[in-house]
Design a protein around this motif. Structure first.
Motif, PDB file in Angstrom:
ATOM      1  N   LEU A 138       3.098 -57.389 -33.529  1.00 43.20           N
ATOM      2  CA  LEU A 138       1.985 -57.480 -32.592  1.00 43.20           C
ATOM      3  C   LEU A 138       1.995 -58.799 -31.837  1.00 43.20           C
ATOM      4  CD1 LEU A 138      -1.072 -56.015 -34.542  1.00 43.20           C
ATOM      5  CD2 LEU A 138       0.062 -55.021 -32.567  1.00 43.20           C
ATOM      6  N   TRP A 139       1.728 -58.717 -30.563  1.00 42.33           N
ATOM      7  CA  TRP A 139       1.618 -59.894 -29.703  1.00 42.33           C
ATOM      8  C   TRP A 139       0.377 -60.678 -30.097  1.00 42.33           C
ATOM      9  CZ3 TRP A 139      -0.156 -60.791 -24.146  1.00 42.33           C
ATOM     10  CH2 TRP A 139       0.598 -61.808 -23.548  1.00 42.33           C
ATOM     11  N   GLY A 140       0.353 -61.964 -29.789  1.00 41.01           N
ATOM     12  CA  GLY A 140      -0.761 -62.813 -30.199  1.00 41.01           C
ATOM     13  C   GLY A 140      -2.024 -62.662 -29.383  1.00 41.01           C
ATOM     14  N   LEU A 141      -1.956 -61.909 -28.272  1.00 41.11           N
ATOM     15  CA  LEU A 141      -3.129 -61.619 -27.463  1.00 41.11           C
ATOM     16  C   LEU A 141      -3.260 -60.108 -27.302  1.00 41.11           C
ATOM     17  CD1 LEU A 141      -2.624 -64.334 -24.678  1.00 41.11           C
ATOM     18  CD2 LEU A 141      -4.316 -64.396 -26.528  1.00 41.11           C
ATOM     19  N   THR A 142      -4.345 -59.665 -26.713  1.00 40.28           N
ATOM     20  CA  THR A 142      -4.539 -58.242 -26.475  1.00 40.28           C
ATOM     21  C   THR A 142      -4.554 -57.968 -24.978  1.00 40.28           C
ATOM     22  OG1 THR A 142      -6.970 -58.280 -26.361  1.00 40.28           O
ATOM     23  CG2 THR A 142      -5.972 -58.150 -28.561  1.00 40.28           C
ATOM     24  N   VAL A 143      -4.629 -56.703 -24.637  1.00 34.01           N
ATOM     25  CA  VAL A 143      -4.754 -56.276 -23.244  1.00 34.01           C
ATOM     26  C   VAL A 143      -5.976 -55.371 -23.122  1.00 34.01           C
ATOM     27  CG1 VAL A 143      -3.739 -54.833 -21.426  1.00 34.01           C
ATOM     28  CG2 VAL A 143      -2.319 -56.483 -22.644  1.00 34.01           C
ATOM     29  N   VAL A 144      -6.823 -55.660 -22.156  1.00 35.41           N
ATOM     30  CA  VAL A 144      -7.975 -54.815 -21.858  1.00 35.41           C
ATOM     31  C   VAL A 144      -7.568 -53.846 -20.762  1.00 35.41           C
ATOM     32  CG1 VAL A 144     -10.325 -54.749 -20.949  1.00 35.41           C
ATOM     33  CG2 VAL A 144      -9.660 -56.546 -22.548  1.00 35.41           C
ATOM     34  N   GLN A 145      -7.536 -52.562 -21.081  1.00 32.74           N
ATOM     35  CA  GLN A 145      -7.148 -51.564 -20.092  1.00 32.74           C
ATOM     36  C   GLN A 145      -8.250 -51.396 -19.055  1.00 32.74           C
ATOM     37  OE1 GLN A 145      -6.050 -47.795 -21.783  1.00 32.74           O
ATOM     38  NE2 GLN A 145      -5.486 -46.884 -19.810  1.00 32.74           N
ATOM     39  N   VAL A 146      -7.883 -51.312 -17.793  1.00 35.96           N
ATOM     40  CA  VAL A 146      -8.840 -51.177 -16.704  1.00 35.96           C
ATOM     41  C   VAL A 146      -8.580 -49.873 -15.976  1.00 35.96           C
ATOM     42  CG1 VAL A 146      -9.095 -53.676 -16.439  1.00 35.96           C
ATOM     43  CG2 VAL A 146      -7.384 -52.455 -15.076  1.00 35.96           C
ATOM     44  N   LEU A 163       1.808 -54.460 -28.071  1.00 36.39           N
ATOM     45  CA  LEU A 163       0.534 -54.981 -27.581  1.00 36.39           C
ATOM     46  C   LEU A 163      -0.609 -54.144 -28.126  1.00 36.39           C
ATOM     47  CD1 LEU A 163       1.279 -55.718 -23.813  1.00 36.39           C
ATOM     48  CD2 LEU A 163       1.413 -57.250 -25.765  1.00 36.39           C
ATOM     49  N   LEU A 164      -1.643 -54.819 -28.594  1.00 41.64           N
ATOM     50  CA  LEU A 164      -2.850 -54.124 -29.009  1.00 41.64           C
ATOM     51  C   LEU A 164      -3.739 -53.986 -27.775  1.00 41.64           C
ATOM     52  CD1 LEU A 164      -4.315 -52.865 -31.406  1.00 41.64           C
ATOM     53  CD2 LEU A 164      -5.436 -55.062 -31.802  1.00 41.64           C
ATOM     54  N   VAL A 165      -3.989 -52.758 -27.348  1.00 41.81           N
ATOM     55  CA  VAL A 165      -4.703 -52.489 -26.108  1.00 41.81           C
ATOM     56  C   VAL A 165      -6.131 -52.061 -26.416  1.00 41.81           C
ATOM     57  CG1 VAL A 165      -4.767 -51.115 -23.988  1.00 41.81           C
ATOM     58  CG2 VAL A 165      -2.573 -51.810 -24.963  1.00 41.81           C
ATOM     59  N   GLN A 166      -7.072 -52.750 -25.802  1.00 35.21           N
ATOM     60  CA  GLN A 166      -8.470 -52.319 -25.859  1.00 35.21           C
ATOM     61  C   GLN A 166      -8.636 -51.240 -24.797  1.00 35.21           C
ATOM     62  OE1 GLN A 166     -11.390 -55.569 -26.247  1.00 35.21           O
ATOM     63  NE2 GLN A 166      -9.678 -57.017 -26.324  1.00 35.21           N
ATOM     64  N   PHE A 176     -15.403 -49.527 -29.610  1.00 38.90           N
ATOM     65  CA  PHE A 176     -14.268 -49.938 -28.795  1.00 38.90           C
ATOM     66  C   PHE A 176     -13.035 -49.347 -29.472  1.00 38.90           C
ATOM     67  CE2 PHE A 176     -15.988 -54.124 -26.774  1.00 38.90           C
ATOM     68  CZ  PHE A 176     -16.799 -53.367 -25.954  1.00 38.90           C
ATOM     69  N   VAL A 177     -12.221 -48.657 -28.692  1.00 38.91           N
ATOM     70  CA  VAL A 177     -11.027 -48.018 -29.233  1.00 38.91           C
ATOM     71  C   VAL A 177      -9.813 -48.883 -28.922  1.00 38.91           C
ATOM     72  CG1 VAL A 177      -9.593 -45.957 -29.216  1.00 38.91           C
ATOM     73  CG2 VAL A 177     -12.070 -45.748 -28.954  1.00 38.91           C
ATOM     74  N   LEU A 178      -9.074 -49.261 -29.959  1.00 41.30           N
ATOM     75  CA  LEU A 178      -7.896 -50.114 -29.813  1.00 41.30           C
ATOM     76  C   LEU A 178      -6.682 -49.378 -30.362  1.00 41.30           C
ATOM     77  CD1 LEU A 178     -10.437 -52.118 -30.017  1.00 41.30           C
ATOM     78  CD2 LEU A 178      -8.755 -53.840 -30.636  1.00 41.30           C
ATOM     79  N   THR A 179      -5.620 -49.320 -29.571  1.00 40.78           N
ATOM     80  CA  THR A 179      -4.392 -48.652 -29.983  1.00 40.78           C
ATOM     81  C   THR A 179      -3.197 -49.542 -29.642  1.00 40.78           C
ATOM     82  OG1 THR A 179      -5.360 -46.477 -29.532  1.00 40.78           O
ATOM     83  CG2 THR A 179      -2.976 -46.579 -29.753  1.00 40.78           C
ATOM     84  N   PRO A 180      -2.255 -49.716 -30.558  1.00 37.05           N
ATOM     85  CA  PRO A 180      -1.047 -50.495 -30.236  1.00 37.05           C
ATOM     86  C   PRO A 180      -0.183 -49.747 -29.219  1.00 37.05           C
ATOM     87  CG  PRO A 180      -1.393 -50.367 -32.615  1.00 37.05           C
ATOM     88  CD  PRO A 180      -2.314 -49.374 -31.991  1.00 37.05           C
ATOM     89  N   LEU A 181       0.438 -50.504 -28.323  1.00 38.17           N
ATOM     90  CA  LEU A 181       1.335 -49.961 -27.312  1.00 38.17           C
ATOM     91  C   LEU A 181       2.720 -50.560 -27.527  1.00 38.17           C
ATOM     92  CD1 LEU A 181       1.557 -48.264 -24.624  1.00 38.17           C
ATOM     93  CD2 LEU A 181       1.233 -50.444 -23.428  1.00 38.17           C
ATOM     94  N   LEU A 182       3.696 -49.695 -27.811  1.00 38.03           N
ATOM     95  CA  LEU A 182       5.077 -50.133 -27.985  1.00 38.03           C
ATOM     96  C   LEU A 182       5.729 -50.202 -26.608  1.00 38.03           C
ATOM     97  CD1 LEU A 182       7.579 -50.741 -29.753  1.00 38.03           C
ATOM     98  CD2 LEU A 182       7.972 -48.259 -29.839  1.00 38.03           C
ATOM     99  N   ASP A 232      -8.946 -58.758 -37.131  1.00 37.28           N
ATOM    100  CA  ASP A 232      -8.177 -59.996 -37.047  1.00 37.28           C
ATOM    101  C   ASP A 232      -6.731 -59.636 -36.747  1.00 37.28           C
ATOM    102  OD1 ASP A 232      -8.010 -63.040 -37.750  1.00 37.28           O
ATOM    103  OD2 ASP A 232      -6.369 -62.071 -38.852  1.00 37.28           O
ATOM    104  N   LEU A 233      -6.183 -60.207 -35.672  1.00 37.17           N
ATOM    105  CA  LEU A 233      -4.837 -59.833 -35.247  1.00 37.17           C
ATOM    106  C   LEU A 233      -3.779 -60.152 -36.305  1.00 37.17           C
ATOM    107  CD1 LEU A 233      -4.651 -60.753 -31.441  1.00 37.17           C
ATOM    108  CD2 LEU A 233      -4.559 -58.488 -32.484  1.00 37.17           C
ATOM    109  N   ALA A 234      -3.894 -61.320 -36.910  1.00 37.98           N
ATOM    110  CA  ALA A 234      -2.899 -61.700 -37.914  1.00 37.98           C
ATOM    111  C   ALA A 234      -2.940 -60.755 -39.111  1.00 37.98           C
ATOM    112  CB  ALA A 234      -3.135 -63.138 -38.356  1.00 37.98           C
ATOM    113  N   ALA A 235      -4.151 -60.427 -39.581  1.00 41.36           N
ATOM    114  CA  ALA A 235      -4.285 -59.511 -40.709  1.00 41.36           C
ATOM    115  C   ALA A 235      -3.804 -58.108 -40.344  1.00 41.36           C
ATOM    116  CB  ALA A 235      -5.735 -59.479 -41.176  1.00 41.36           C
ATOM    117  N   PHE A 236      -4.116 -57.680 -39.115  1.00 35.74           N
ATOM    118  CA  PHE A 236      -3.691 -56.353 -38.666  1.00 35.74           C
ATOM    119  C   PHE A 236      -2.175 -56.294 -38.509  1.00 35.74           C
ATOM    120  CE2 PHE A 236      -3.604 -52.858 -35.397  1.00 35.74           C
ATOM    121  CZ  PHE A 236      -4.111 -51.878 -36.228  1.00 35.74           C
TER     122      PHE A 236
END
Length: 254
Positions: A189-197, A117-120, A103-109, A177-181
């Motif tokens: 970083l936002w406390g939730l992520t976004v799954v790109q569709v 946002l950390l985007v999956q 799974f590729v995750l990249t932050p989105l400013l 882990d979002l807090a560690a990252f």
């Protein structure tokens, strides 16, 4: 009453009490499973209602999600921002359509909100000959638009040894882990992520599994508990009433 009759009567009372207790417990467990099924149905309806709402923009996202974070899950989003590819992470041992990969995750400013946002972004196969080789993922530069849905952090897998980093590369990890990252990258970083569709693009697949309620499992368990309750009742009636009282009377009838 003879001692034998007294013993049989005591045994009958004990078996009756045990049967009633067993039927009560199994019936309660069956009703509990039906209650759990209804809870899952209500949650599924809630997910579908949220998904049907108008997509959230970056400016609509609260910076602090401690109060309403749960209400944002599964909401559609339409975001505009810029990728931060230097912080891309590859989560290992993730499957899509039965195939293992990353799974590729990249932050989105975001350009309209003071958060990142950390985007999956999607899934990509791995190189099984060189497990440390990073697959090629296209990451557009400049401002881009991303459609997706709000989600929790990726599920954690069991891991041994190194913990967050794996295979000698900080890019390839078993879990995140979002807090560690957030502390590691020093990004807001936002406390939730976004799954790109959307359709496959940038070398990534996005055939995400459909969020299901799993209600059939609870119906199956309820059927088993109610079936066991009925079986106990049938066995009790047959052995403790029919065979003990009804059949002997018929046999004595001239």
């Amino acid at each position: 009453m003879t001692p034998r009759s007294r013993t049989q009567w005591v045994l009958f009372i004990v078996i009756t009490v045990a049967a009633i207790a067993a039927m009560t417990v199994t019936a309660m467990l069956g009703r509990w499973q039906l209650g759990r099924a209804q809870e899952k149905l209500d949650y599924q309806a809630q997910i579908e209602t949220r998904a049907a709402m108008l997509p959230l923009k970056g400016a609509d996202l609260p910076v602090d999600i401690s109060a309403e974070g749960a209400a944002l899950l599964h909401r559609a989003v339409a975001l505009e921002g810029r990728w931060l590819p230097e912080h891309t992470v590859y989560l290992d041992n993730r499957q899509m359509n039965g195939r293992p990969g990353f799974f590729v995750l990249t932050p989105l400013l975001l350009h309209d909100a003071p958060v990142v946002l950390l985007v999956q972004r999607g899934w990509i196969p791995r190189n099984f000959q060189d497990r440390t080789q990073l697959p090629q993922v296209e990451t557009p530069s400049g401002w881009i638009q991303v459609k997706g849905r709000v989600a929790a952090a990726p599920s954690r897998l069991y891991e041994l040894g190194a913990g967050e980093s794996a295979l000698g590369s900080s890019r390839i990890r078993q879990n995140l882990d979002l807090a560690a990252f957030r502390s590691e990258t020093r990004l807001p970083l936002w406390g939730l992520t976004v799954v790109q569709v959307g359709e496959a693009s940038e070398g990534l697949l996005r055939d995400w599994p459909v969020v299901a309620s799993g209600v059939d499992k609870h119906y199956g368990y309820a059927f088993q508990w109610f079936g066991l309750c009925g079986l106990i009742a049938l066995l009790y009636v047959w052995f403790q009433i029919i065979r003990r009282f009804v059949r002997p009377r018929r046999q004595r009838t001239p």
